[in-house]
Scaffold this active site. Structure first.
Site, PDB file in Angstrom:
ATOM      1  N   LYS A   1      30.859  12.213 106.434  1.00 53.48           N
ATOM      2  CA  LYS A   1      30.894  10.932 106.925  1.00 53.48           C
ATOM      3  C   LYS A   1      31.725  11.132 108.182  1.00 53.48           C
ATOM      4  O   LYS A   1      32.797  12.160 108.316  1.00 53.48           O
ATOM      5  CB  LYS A   1      31.411   9.906 106.089  1.00 53.48           C
ATOM      6  CG  LYS A   1      30.979   8.294 106.557  1.00 53.48           C
ATOM      7  CD  LYS A   1      29.789   8.043 106.082  1.00 53.48           C
ATOM      8  CE  LYS A   1      29.163   6.509 106.506  1.00 53.48           C
ATOM      9  NZ  LYS A   1      28.093   6.377 105.855  1.00 53.48           N
TER      10      LYS A   1
ATOM     11  N   ASP B   1      25.436   4.194 111.043  1.00 55.06           N
ATOM     12  CA  ASP B   1      26.156   3.248 109.853  1.00 55.06           C
ATOM     13  C   ASP B   1      26.440   2.213 110.875  1.00 55.06           C
ATOM     14  O   ASP B   1      25.815   1.987 111.686  1.00 55.06           O
ATOM     15  CB  ASP B   1      27.408   4.112 109.243  1.00 55.06           C
ATOM     16  CG  ASP B   1      27.962   3.420 108.197  1.00 55.06           C
ATOM     17  OD1 ASP B   1      27.456   3.649 107.206  1.00 55.06           O
ATOM     18  OD2 ASP B   1      28.991   2.527 108.126  1.00 55.06           O
TER      19      ASP B   1
HETATM   20  P1  NDP Z   1      25.227  -2.611 111.172  1.00 62.00           P
HETATM   21  O1  NDP Z   1      26.039  -2.413 112.001  1.00 62.00           O
HETATM   22  O2  NDP Z   1      23.854  -2.566 111.437  1.00 62.00           O
HETATM   23  O3  NDP Z   1      25.508  -4.190 110.650  1.00 62.00           O
HETATM   24  C1  NDP Z   1      26.800  -4.580 110.111  1.00 62.00           C
HETATM   25  C2  NDP Z   1      26.671  -5.907 109.730  1.00 62.00           C
HETATM   26  O4  NDP Z   1      27.992  -6.233 108.902  1.00 62.00           O
HETATM   27  C3  NDP Z   1      26.640  -6.888 110.771  1.00 62.00           C
HETATM   28  O5  NDP Z   1      26.074  -8.250 110.914  1.00 62.00           O
HETATM   29  C4  NDP Z   1      28.319  -7.056 111.208  1.00 62.00           C
HETATM   30  O6  NDP Z   1      28.515  -8.167 111.750  1.00 62.00           O
HETATM   31  C5  NDP Z   1      28.610  -7.204 109.432  1.00 62.00           C
HETATM   32  N1  NDP Z   1      30.081  -6.746 109.380  1.00 62.00           N
HETATM   33  C6  NDP Z   1      30.578  -5.565 109.729  1.00 62.00           C
HETATM   34  N2  NDP Z   1      32.022  -5.548 109.572  1.00 62.00           N
HETATM   35  C7  NDP Z   1      32.195  -6.906 109.064  1.00 62.00           C
HETATM   36  C8  NDP Z   1      33.353  -7.465 108.573  1.00 62.00           C
HETATM   37  N3  NDP Z   1      34.526  -6.784 108.430  1.00 62.00           N
HETATM   38  N4  NDP Z   1      33.133  -8.612 107.967  1.00 62.00           N
HETATM   39  C9  NDP Z   1      31.911  -9.274 108.058  1.00 62.00           C
HETATM   40  N5  NDP Z   1      30.901  -8.883 108.276  1.00 62.00           N
HETATM   41  C10 NDP Z   1      30.897  -7.701 108.877  1.00 62.00           C
HETATM   42  O7  NDP Z   1      25.491  -1.755 109.818  1.00 62.00           O
HETATM   43  P2  NDP Z   1      24.519  -1.523 108.591  1.00 62.00           P
HETATM   44  O8  NDP Z   1      23.691  -2.397 108.299  1.00 62.00           O
HETATM   45  O9  NDP Z   1      24.063  -0.112 108.822  1.00 62.00           O
HETATM   46  O10 NDP Z   1      25.524  -1.274 107.514  1.00 62.00           O
HETATM   47  C11 NDP Z   1      25.967  -2.257 106.448  1.00 62.00           C
HETATM   48  C12 NDP Z   1      26.505  -1.637 105.393  1.00 62.00           C
HETATM   49  O11 NDP Z   1      25.641  -0.801 104.628  1.00 62.00           O
HETATM   50  C13 NDP Z   1      28.071  -0.753 105.617  1.00 62.00           C
HETATM   51  O12 NDP Z   1      28.809  -0.788 104.359  1.00 62.00           O
HETATM   52  C14 NDP Z   1      27.237   0.820 105.635  1.00 62.00           C
HETATM   53  O13 NDP Z   1      27.957   1.715 105.306  1.00 62.00           O
HETATM   54  C15 NDP Z   1      26.174   0.634 104.572  1.00 62.00           C
HETATM   55  N6  NDP Z   1      25.169   1.412 104.643  1.00 62.00           N
HETATM   56  C16 NDP Z   1      24.255   1.742 105.461  1.00 62.00           C
HETATM   57  C17 NDP Z   1      22.947   2.675 105.614  1.00 62.00           C
HETATM   58  C18 NDP Z   1      22.000   2.587 106.548  1.00 62.00           C
HETATM   59  O14 NDP Z   1      21.242   3.336 106.431  1.00 62.00           O
HETATM   60  N7  NDP Z   1      22.613   2.049 107.975  1.00 62.00           N
HETATM   61  C19 NDP Z   1      23.109   3.494 104.281  1.00 62.00           C
HETATM   62  C20 NDP Z   1      23.760   3.051 103.504  1.00 62.00           C
HETATM   63  C21 NDP Z   1      24.839   2.083 103.313  1.00 62.00           C
HETATM   64  P3  NDP Z   1      29.308  -8.085 113.111  1.00 62.00           P
HETATM   65  O15 NDP Z   1      28.181  -7.745 113.957  1.00 62.00           O
HETATM   66  O16 NDP Z   1      29.850  -9.386 113.287  1.00 62.00           O
HETATM   67  O17 NDP Z   1      30.224  -7.005 113.286  1.00 62.00           O
END
Ligand code: NDP
Length: 450
Positions: free
Chosen positions: A132, A172
């Site tokens: 990662k 991510d």
């Molecule tokens: P994105 O950047 O597309 O979206 C992240 C979302 O989570 C946004 O809505 C963001 O809001 C919110 N967020 C981030 N940090 C915080 C926080 N501290 N408190 C509240 N909301 C928060 O990321 P992904 O959708 O790709 O990833 C989301 C999760 O899924 C992560 O944990 C990632 O590791 C996991 N994941 C992702 C994969 C993928 O294929 N993308 C695969 C497996 C796991 P804001 O815009 O306000 O920051």
């Protein structure tokens, strides 16, 4: 400097060692604890895993790189961020795992994510090791030009450590198709190679169909299996989803396709509650808002005249809870509310969204708790398919990828039930940890003390 040796195979002993060698790496310690609480009792009954320094090796990354990322902002000033890549374990294949751009990124966060990734990748059944990376760069409020210059500078260092057979990053938090495009463009320019050293690419230049949807869809395929095991289904169930990024959007899309009613989505400013449910049209609005305009979820509340609240959404009554935002977003209070509300299933779209205390509450309740390393493995599974398509020079149809994704998620569910059987039904956490561990551990033992 402390020797990496443990006197006896006990969870506390392993955590003390981590604390001595890497004080303050709380997220990493939490992720190791979660795995070791399942694996240590298993090892005590399976002595072949006790020796060869297996656990000591498992908690020490094979390699961790930290590098400077200087970039020019739109005012012409030089800014400096820190870049990371942790290549944790290559027993099963080239390192594989995403890149996260978020101000909270540090070595502990990247190590926890890379550690989780080893086991997640093992569960997919594909030949993928765990890694990662990322940066403490905050993409919020940056122009396209700034994002591009940052990505190019990040790749100017990272390219030395990656390739299709060595280490294959993906997206991510904060790294979506736009960022992957800039990163891939720079990699190609630096190496003069058009090769699959990154996944999550656009379809036009080697990306796999369905990669964008894979994590969210895979999560719902897993939830569907969990619900079936209770003679239930997603249809007609009310669903709370946190986040509104990639994983949340496609979890919502598949949930709606399966007949579920999604009443909530969120971002780091707060959450919207839409009692009538987020339908396909409203979801299209969210995708446009988030992916193109880079707006805030609050604007949904204004458009559809529904309530917006600050904080986290876990007090909203629902049948299915899907944390899809970030680590430790569900604390003990939230877990208590989830249990009190009679939630049937909590499945993690995000990595490690439950604190240690929350996990304990959920594991001692009737909630069917399904851990991220199993439930969100669909993303890396389709990334694995992207790698094999790139190496063969082919492009599979969306239906074919979707079928394979569904099959992989069902197989992961079956592994969890096989290894997680208890008197009270399936313990998905135990099942996922043990099934994943066996494969990695056997490969490590076979390869000798490396
Ligand atoms: P994105 O950047 O597309 O979206 C992240 C979302 O989570 C946004 O809505 C963001 O809001 C919110 N967020 C981030 N940090 C915080 C926080 N501290 N408190 C509240 N909301 C928060 O990321 P992904 O959708 O790709 O990833 C989301 C999760 O899924 C992560 O944990 C990632 O590791 C996991 N994941 C992702 C994969 C993928 O294929 N993308 C695969 C497996 C796991 P804001 O815009 O306000 O920051």
């Amino acid at each position: 400097m402390t020797d990496i040796a443990i006197k006896s195979i006990e969870v506390d002993e392993i955590l003390n060692l981590i604390e001595k060698r890497d004080p303050g790496q709380e997220e990493f310690k939490q992720a190791v604890k979660e795995v070791m609480e399942s694996v240590v009792p298993f090892i005590k009954n399976h002595k072949k895993y006790e020796n060869s320094g297996l656990l000591q090796r498992l908690i020490e990354p094979e390699r961790a790189v930290i590098f400077r990322v200087p970039w020019l902002d739109d005012q012409g000033s030089t800014r400096v961020n820190r870049g990371f890549r942790v290549q944790f374990n290559s027993a099963l294949g080239p390192y594989k795992g995403g890149l996260r751009f978020h101000p909270s990124v540090n070595l502990s966060v990247v190590k926890f994510l890379a550690f989780e990734q080893i086991f997640k990748n093992s569960l997919t059944g594909l030949p993928l090791g765990g890694g990662k990376g990322g940066s403490d760069f905050n993409p919020r409020g940056k122009s396209d030009g700034e994002i591009m210059r940052f990505c190019q500078s990040f790749m100017n260092e990272l390219y030395r450590f990656i390739s299709s057979d060595k280490d294959v990053p993906a997206g991510d938090i904060g790294v979506g198709e736009r960022e992957i495009g800039y990163l891939f463009g720079q990699y190609k320019r630096l190496t003069s190679e058009f090769e699959g050293a990154i996944t999550g690419k656009g379809i036009a230049y080697g990306g796999s169909k369905m990669r964008t949807q894979a994590t969210g869809y895979g999560l719902l395929y897993f939830v569907d299996e969990v619900m079936k095991s209770r003679s239930e289904s997603v249809e007609g169930k009310s669903i709370v989803i946190s986040g509104s990024g990639n994983v949340a959007q496609y979890a919502c899309e598949k949930a709606v396709q399966l007949g579920g009613k999604v009443v909530c989505m969120s971002d780091s400013d707060g959450y919207i509650y839409d009692e009538s449910g987020i339908d396909e049209e409203k979801l299209e609005f969210i995708k446009e808002l988030k992916n193109v305009q880079r707006g805030r979820i609050k604007e949904y509340a204004e458009k559809y005249n529904v309530p917006f609240s600050e904080g986290t959404p876990w007090e909203i009554p629902c049948d299915i809870a899907l944390p899809c935002a970030t680590q430790n977003e569900i604390d003990q209070n939230s877990a208590e509310a989830i249990v009190d509300n009679g939630v049937i299933c909590l499945a993690e779209g995000a990595n490690m969204p439950c604190t240690d205390g929350a996990l304990e509450i959920l594991q001692n309740s009737n909630v069917l708790y399904a851990p991220g390393k199993a439930t969100n493995a669909g993303g890396v599974a389709v990334s694995g398919l992207e790698m094999s398509q790139n190496s063969k020079g082919i492009s599979l149809e969306a239906e074919e990828v979707d079928r394979k994704l569904r099959e992989i998620m069902k197989t992961i569910h079956d592994k969890c039930t096989e290894y997680g059987e208890t008197d009270n039904g399936t313990d998905y956490l135990k099942g996922a940890n043990i099934a994943a561990f066996i494969k990695v551990a056997d490969a490590m033992l076979a390869q000798g003390a490396v």
